[in-house]
Design a protein around this motif. Structure first.
Motif, PDB file in Angstrom:
ATOM      1  N   GLU A 162      -0.111 -15.202  18.743  1.00 12.23           N
ATOM      2  CA  GLU A 162       0.818 -14.077  18.744  1.00 12.23           C
ATOM      3  C   GLU A 162       1.937 -14.238  19.767  1.00 12.23           C
ATOM      4  O   GLU A 162       1.719 -14.709  20.888  1.00 12.23           O
ATOM      5  CB  GLU A 162       0.034 -12.789  19.029  1.00 12.23           C
ATOM      6  CG  GLU A 162       0.824 -11.510  18.864  1.00 12.23           C
ATOM      7  CD  GLU A 162      -0.047 -10.278  19.026  1.00 12.23           C
ATOM      8  OE1 GLU A 162       0.530  -9.168  19.071  1.00 12.23           O
ATOM      9  OE2 GLU A 162      -1.289 -10.416  19.093  1.00 12.23           O
ATOM     10  N   LYS A 163       3.138 -13.831  19.364  1.00  8.80           N
ATOM     11  CA  LYS A 163       4.299 -13.884  20.247  1.00  8.80           C
ATOM     12  C   LYS A 163       4.069 -12.988  21.468  1.00  8.80           C
ATOM     13  O   LYS A 163       3.555 -11.877  21.354  1.00  8.80           O
ATOM     14  CB  LYS A 163       5.546 -13.428  19.483  1.00  8.80           C
ATOM     15  CG  LYS A 163       6.861 -13.703  20.193  1.00  8.80           C
ATOM     16  CD  LYS A 163       8.041 -13.220  19.371  1.00  8.80           C
ATOM     17  CE  LYS A 163       8.115 -13.936  18.036  1.00  8.80           C
ATOM     18  NZ  LYS A 163       9.324 -13.545  17.263  1.00  8.80           N
ATOM     19  N   SER A 168      -5.109 -12.835  16.288  1.00  6.75           N
ATOM     20  CA  SER A 168      -4.283 -13.231  15.143  1.00  6.75           C
ATOM     21  C   SER A 168      -3.904 -14.705  15.218  1.00  6.75           C
ATOM     22  O   SER A 168      -3.605 -15.238  16.294  1.00  6.75           O
ATOM     23  CB  SER A 168      -3.008 -12.384  15.097  1.00  6.75           C
ATOM     24  OG  SER A 168      -3.324 -11.016  14.921  1.00  6.75           O
ATOM     25  N   PHE A 226      -1.258 -17.559  13.496  1.00  9.04           N
ATOM     26  CA  PHE A 226       0.021 -17.632  12.799  1.00  9.04           C
ATOM     27  C   PHE A 226       0.317 -19.076  12.405  1.00  9.04           C
ATOM     28  O   PHE A 226      -0.088 -20.020  13.086  1.00  9.04           O
ATOM     29  CB  PHE A 226       1.153 -17.098  13.691  1.00  9.04           C
ATOM     30  CG  PHE A 226       1.016 -15.639  14.020  1.00  9.04           C
ATOM     31  CD1 PHE A 226       1.670 -14.681  13.267  1.00  9.04           C
ATOM     32  CD2 PHE A 226       0.219 -15.227  15.080  1.00  9.04           C
ATOM     33  CE1 PHE A 226       1.543 -13.327  13.566  1.00  9.04           C
ATOM     34  CE2 PHE A 226       0.079 -13.875  15.386  1.00  9.04           C
ATOM     35  CZ  PHE A 226       0.748 -12.926  14.623  1.00  9.04           C
ATOM     36  N   LYS A 264       6.821 -20.438   8.940  1.00  8.89           N
ATOM     37  CA  LYS A 264       6.472 -20.571  10.352  1.00  8.89           C
ATOM     38  C   LYS A 264       6.473 -19.186  11.005  1.00  8.89           C
ATOM     39  O   LYS A 264       7.413 -18.402  10.813  1.00  8.89           O
ATOM     40  CB  LYS A 264       7.482 -21.470  11.063  1.00  8.89           C
ATOM     41  CG  LYS A 264       7.222 -21.635  12.552  1.00  8.89           C
ATOM     42  CD  LYS A 264       8.408 -22.256  13.287  1.00  8.89           C
ATOM     43  CE  LYS A 264       8.548 -23.724  13.012  1.00  8.89           C
ATOM     44  NZ  LYS A 264       9.570 -24.352  13.889  1.00  8.89           N
ATOM     45  N   GLY A 265       5.407 -18.881  11.737  1.00  2.00           N
ATOM     46  CA  GLY A 265       5.307 -17.588  12.405  1.00  2.00           C
ATOM     47  C   GLY A 265       4.676 -16.503  11.565  1.00  2.00           C
ATOM     48  O   GLY A 265       4.537 -15.366  12.025  1.00  2.00           O
ATOM     49  N   GLN A 266       4.241 -16.834  10.340  1.00  5.95           N
ATOM     50  CA  GLN A 266       3.610 -15.846   9.462  1.00  5.95           C
ATOM     51  C   GLN A 266       2.127 -15.713   9.790  1.00  5.95           C
ATOM     52  O   GLN A 266       1.429 -16.702  10.021  1.00  5.95           O
ATOM     53  CB  GLN A 266       3.784 -16.270   7.999  1.00  5.95           C
ATOM     54  CG  GLN A 266       3.128 -15.343   6.985  1.00  5.95           C
ATOM     55  CD  GLN A 266       3.351 -15.798   5.563  1.00  5.95           C
ATOM     56  OE1 GLN A 266       4.363 -16.441   5.245  1.00  5.95           O
ATOM     57  NE2 GLN A 266       2.425 -15.483   4.676  1.00  5.95           N
ATOM     58  N   LEU A 267       1.610 -14.472   9.780  1.00  9.57           N
ATOM     59  CA  LEU A 267       0.183 -14.241   9.977  1.00  9.57           C
ATOM     60  C   LEU A 267      -0.595 -14.859   8.816  1.00  9.57           C
ATOM     61  O   LEU A 267      -0.315 -14.594   7.652  1.00  9.57           O
ATOM     62  CB  LEU A 267      -0.110 -12.749  10.048  1.00  9.57           C
ATOM     63  CG  LEU A 267      -1.589 -12.355  10.182  1.00  9.57           C
ATOM     64  CD1 LEU A 267      -2.129 -12.740  11.545  1.00  9.57           C
ATOM     65  CD2 LEU A 267      -1.754 -10.851   9.951  1.00  9.57           C
ATOM     66  N   ASP A 300       9.201 -18.089  17.564  1.00 12.04           N
ATOM     67  CA  ASP A 300       8.634 -19.014  16.581  1.00 12.04           C
ATOM     68  C   ASP A 300       9.412 -20.319  16.567  1.00 12.04           C
ATOM     69  O   ASP A 300      10.554 -20.385  17.004  1.00 12.04           O
ATOM     70  CB  ASP A 300       8.662 -18.373  15.175  1.00 12.04           C
ATOM     71  CG  ASP A 300       7.731 -17.168  15.111  1.00 12.04           C
ATOM     72  OD1 ASP A 300       6.675 -17.211  15.770  1.00 12.04           O
ATOM     73  OD2 ASP A 300       8.070 -16.215  14.389  1.00 12.04           O
TER      74      ASP A 300
END
Length: 284
Positions: free
Chosen positions: A131-132, A163, A165, A225-228, A284
């Motif tokens: 997670e960010k 989470s 990603f 990229k960056g999708q859960l 991301d």
């Protein structure tokens, strides 16, 4: 034209032994949606493959018997069958002397991906798979002493339910999240919950040890990229909650060619992560 499997036709005998190899160092076994069959036209027999997987599949054919027959592919051939393809030609057999008995037997080994591939994007910059705004420790890095000997893989200290990603764009080609078992022994590898994503350069990323029912994507999904994609856990060959991440190319014998990956962190671009250090994800 006649299609047949494993039975006599005129004076030709057919026997196939299919040996399926699974995906990762976990040594689990899986039967892929790849079907081999034969069609006879006149005196010739052609061997074909159907591939219903969302990724290329590779097969190595070795003829153990080839009596009074010649093969257009020789006695051994490795082929790459494109994704979602029907009637892909493997080889054609034709009699040397049409008036004599002929016989053939072969074995085949199957693995996913293009096992002949050597090139990939060495400069791609991956996103940290968590997670960010979070910071996580790499508690086992490349060639780690616990379970990464001679393996370029990373273990992040995510907790169960954290989470996960996508670190790179790609297509989901394998998922597993039915298990709820773990132990610190290779015998538990078959209980690994995971997501495998194929990248557009032909490489694959493995996200492993996810929680039970912890996958939120499905096979065939295109992810960014960056999708859960899921939630971390403690399943399979694991002695505690964490996320195992590795990028690789497959080989026909079930082995992997692991690829060291560069990441964007809060302090550096395109850096290799090191065991024992913590990294923060800011974008991301």
């Amino acid at each position: 034209m006649m299609r047949f499997k494993n039975h006599h036709l005129h004076m030709t005998k057919f026997l196939s032994l299919l040996l399926f190899f699974s995906s990762l160092f976990l040594f689990s076994q899986k039967k892929w949606k790849v079907n081999f069959y034969n069609e006879k036209v006149g005196n010739e027999i052609s061997i074909f493959a159907d591939n219903q997987e969302e990724m290329p599949m590779s097969a190595k054919f070795t003829f153990t018997t080839l009596d009074n027959l010649k093969s257009t592919a020789g006695k051994e051939v490795t082929v790459v069958i494109p994704a979602n393809t029907n009637q892909f030609p493997i080889t054609t057999l034709s009699p040397i002397n049409p008036y004599q008995k002929n016989e053939f037997n072969y074995t085949s080994m199957v693995n996913f991906g293009d096992v002949t591939q050597e090139n990939y994007d060495k400069d791609y910059e991956y996103s940290l798979p968590f997670e960010k705004g979070k910071t996580h420790l790499v508690y086992q890095g490349y060639n780690g002493k616990l379970s990464h000997q001679n393996i370029d893989a990373l273990d992040f200290n995510l907790k169960t339910g954290d989470s996960v990603f996508a670190a790179r764009d790609g297509k989901v080609v394998e998922t597993q999240d039915q298990h709820n078992t773990n132990c610190a022994n290779i015998s538990c590898a078959k209980f690994n919950n995971k997501i495998v994503i194929m990248h557009f350069d032909g490489s694959f990323a493995d996200y492993a040890h996810l929680k039970q029912k912890g996958v939120v994507v499905k096979i065939g999904d295109e992810v960014r990229k960056g999708q859960l994609i899921g939630f971390s856990g403690n399943t399979g060959f694991s002695n505690g909650p964490h996320l195992h991440f590795a990028v690789f190319l497959n080989r026909i014998d079930g082995k992997r060619k692991y690829i060291p990956t560069k990441f964007k962190t809060s302090t550096n671009n395109a850096t290799f992560l090191e065991e024992g250090k913590s990294y923060t994800k800011t974008e991301d």
